[in-house]
Write a protein that holds these residues in place. Structure first.
Motif, mmCIF file in Angstrom:
data_model
loop_
_atom_site.group_PDB
_atom_site.id
_atom_site.type_symbol
_atom_site.label_atom_id
_atom_site.label_comp_id
_atom_site.label_asym_id
_atom_site.label_seq_id
_atom_site.Cartn_x
_atom_site.Cartn_y
_atom_site.Cartn_z
ATOM 1 N N PHE A 96 0.713 -1.162 0.047
ATOM 2 C CA PHE A 96 -0.093 0.015 0.068
ATOM 3 C C PHE A 96 1.012 1.307 -0.045
ATOM 4 N N LYS A 97 1.174 1.702 -1.096
ATOM 5 C CA LYS A 97 2.383 2.590 -1.232
ATOM 6 C C LYS A 97 1.969 3.718 -2.428
ATOM 7 N N ASP A 99 -0.631 3.525 -4.540
ATOM 8 C CA ASP A 99 -1.801 4.161 -4.523
ATOM 9 C C ASP A 99 -2.179 4.986 -3.282
ATOM 10 N N SER A 100 -1.617 4.814 -2.088
ATOM 11 C CA SER A 100 -1.900 5.401 -1.132
ATOM 12 C C SER A 100 -1.403 6.833 -1.169
ATOM 13 N N THR A 103 -3.680 8.748 -3.679
ATOM 14 C CA THR A 103 -4.779 9.154 -3.195
ATOM 15 C C THR A 103 -4.754 10.341 -2.363
ATOM 16 N N GLN A 104 -3.500 10.430 -1.659
ATOM 17 C CA GLN A 104 -3.234 11.656 -0.720
ATOM 18 C C GLN A 104 -3.097 12.898 -1.685
ATOM 19 N N THR A 130 -7.230 -0.012 -5.518
ATOM 20 C CA THR A 130 -6.586 -0.166 -3.778
ATOM 21 C C THR A 130 -7.462 -1.451 -3.261
ATOM 22 N N ASP A 279 3.657 7.547 2.502
ATOM 23 C CA ASP A 279 2.990 6.456 2.078
ATOM 24 C C ASP A 279 2.125 5.664 3.330
ATOM 25 N N GLY A 280 1.054 5.113 3.147
ATOM 26 C CA GLY A 280 0.347 4.463 4.338
ATOM 27 C C GLY A 280 0.763 3.175 4.758
#
Length: 568
Positions: A96-97, A99-100, A103-104, A130, A279-280
């Motif tokens: 989850f990088k 895409d995270s 999105t931000q 995601t 990243d999340g």
């Protein structure tokens, strides 16, 4: 929005003898017909209106030949063994990088009212991607990836029917190995199913479980390769890659992509460093400028085709061909220096693949000496394929660079999409006649190719080689048929003297890079001259696009060789 950099390329090489000759020379020398892309970033060599896609090392697999198209072995020779190493098939995002972070950035732009009409479509597309990754599991093999390996497994049976008939009728076995990573093991299982579909009787000859072999298939993580791990994190690599990322074209292409989605003012703020996104996932990746933001989006663009069975999204609309090509070049530069041919005079990125080469050669010797293992199939990663390709001199992986002449599409054939697409594979088929003479052929992504130029085939034009000759020309070691197979080989990656006049050579090959570059320069000059001739006689001229010429990375050529480092 910044204006696009002018494109310079030759006109189609078919209307004038001069252009035909020059284009042929370029293909032979470069081993690839990929478009020119200068390291300075001022010339992509691509028609900006082209619909050509650039997915780099995430390119979905396509077999390059069918079994029916291969050379037949000489009369009297029958298949006795086959082996391969393959990258896992298409997969999901690694974590989850990308895409995270995308999105931000998108949510920040939305909160500022800075979305364009096209930009408003991006957020929902990322959300779908995601969700699909979360459902499948980040890093896991996709349905398409399994299909790729089922197809390869089925075709190996189709290619060697008598070998598998012999296995079915006797007690010989098939070995299946993986790096131990889930997507590699899942690829091996899909491959087994493909074999079973083509030959149901083979099931009883398969192993109960796929063996884990990180020593030969995940070697970049092994403690013995601590020197490589240090290199991969060194300033030498990061400085070379950063210099490529910092070119003006990177900022221009990023702005071109982002201003389709966000207002120019928002992109200005991104470029000025007004935002900082983390990243999340593991929190190690950030977006601090417009190039970072565009690269995060590019990584979604290249993974979407690999997840076609899990989610329907359209990221192609966010990238024009010329911009996508530039980002492919940036990503390729990272892999080239970190895992590929890298720097002339050093074998640090590919000597670690020596245990895999040893296993290939020793497995053949063992079979010829009476082993009941009639086939060995290995499943690994791009970190495995790229060093192995450089070590044995596969097309496109034979040219290192120097600090003064860095990696560029204009002068180097290395491309992630041809060296290591998803499910990339190297296969060796061994045949023997009644006298005991053993010969071998090699397939790269299922296209039969020559071994490197220092190897002599059994006859001019043949793609078959004596097994002993392959050992000699790749390792410098002469096989002795009277003794048991050796357990180790001399290091084929020992540093070799540079070419004459300070030219660059790939360690252990001694092949001259400067001579090759001079010839390429001559060919480019011929192309330019031909373009001038055509312009005098035609109101309009067209340029060869990557779609016209791409795919010649299967031509064997004798340029200097390169190395590698880790992928995914």
């Amino acid at each position: 929005m910044l204006t696009k950099t002018p494109f310079s390329a030759s006109s189609r090489a078919r209307s004038r003898t001069l252009l035909v000759a020059a284009s042929t020379l370029v293909l032979v020398l470069a081993g690839s017909a990929a478009p020119a892309l200068a390291a300075s970033g001022t010339d992509t060599g691509t028609d900006p209106a082209s619909d050509r896609t650039y997915y780099s090392s995430k390119t979905p697999y396509v077999p390059q030949q069918t079994p029916a198209e291969l050379q037949a072995p000489p009369v009297g020779f029958v298949p006795v063994y086959t082996e391969s190493v393959a990258r896992h098939g298409s997969r999901a995002l690694s974590s989850f990088k990308y895409d995270s972070l995308t999105t931000q950035v998108w949510e920040q732009a939305r909160s500022e009212g800075a979305l364009t009409e096209l930009g408003s479509t991006l957020g929902p597309e990322v959300q779908k991607l995601t969700a699909a990754n979360q459902k499948l599991g980040y890093g896991n093999l996709t349905g398409q990836g399994a299909t790729q390996h089922r197809g390869i497994g089925s075709r190996v049976v189709e290619r060697l029917p008598t070998l598998f008939a012999g296995i079915d009728a006797g007690t010989d076995t098939v070995a299946v190995e993986s790096s131990g990573e889930a997507r590699a093991t899942a690829s091996g299982k899909a491959f087994e199913k493909g074999m079973e579909q083509a030959d149901p009787l083979i099931a009883s000859h398969l192993p109960a479980a796929i063996a884990k072999r990180p020593d030969t298939l995940y070697f970049h993580k092994e403690d013995i390769n601590a020197d490589y791990q240090e290199y991969a994190e060194s300033a030498k690599v990061s400085d070379a890659v950063d210099a490529i990322y910092d070119q003006p074209r990177s900022h221009e292409a990023s702005r071109e992509v982002l201003e389709r989605l966000y207002t120019p003012a928002f992109v200005d703020r991104l470029a000025a460093g007004a935002y900082h996104f983390v990243d999340g996932g593991d929190g190690k990746t950030t977006v601090d400028n417009e190039v970072d933001a565009a690269m995060m989006l590019y990584n979604l663009y290249i993974i979407a085709p690999d997840m076609a069975e899990e989610v329907q999204v359209d990221f192609d609309r966010y990238f024009a061909g010329a911009d996508a090509e530039w980002f492919a070049y940036l990503l390729d530069s990272d892999d080239f220096y970190g895992k590929g041919p890298a720097f002339a005079g050093s074998d640090i990125t590919y000597k670690m693949a020596t245990p895999l080469l040893t296993d290939f050669l020793d497995s053949i010797d063992a079979r010829l000496a009476g082993s009941t293992t009639a086939a060995t199939f290995r499943f690994a990663h791009a970190e495995t394929i790229i060093p192995f390709a450089a070590l044995i001199g596969l097309p496109g992986s034979t040219q290192p660079v120097t600090p003064d002449a860095p990696y560029s599409y204009a002068t180097n054939a290395w491309r992630g999409e041809t060296v290591t697409p998803m499910a990339a594979n190297v296969q060796w088929d061994v045949f023997r006649d009644a006298s005991g003479r053993a010969i071998v052929r090699m397939l790269y992504n299922e296209r039969e190719i020559a071994f490197r130029s220092s190897c002599t085939p059994i006859a001019p034009g043949s793609l078959f080689y004596d097994v002993s000759e392959v050992r000699r020309c790749i390792t410098g070691q002469v096989a002795d048929a009277s003794v048991a197979p050796p357990s180790a080989i001399s290091d084929p990656a020992a540093p070799a003297a540079g070419g004459t006049n300070g030219s660059a050579t790939l360690a252990a090959t001694g092949e001259d890079a400067t001579q090759r570059d001079l010839l390429i320069g001559f060919a480019v000059a011929l192309l330019a001259a031909g373009a001038i001739v055509l312009r005098r006689n035609r109101r309009h001229h067209t340029r060869p696009t990557p779609a016209n010429v791409h795919g010649h990375d299967v031509i064997a050529f004798s340029g200097p060789r390169g190395g590698t480092s880790p992928l995914r």
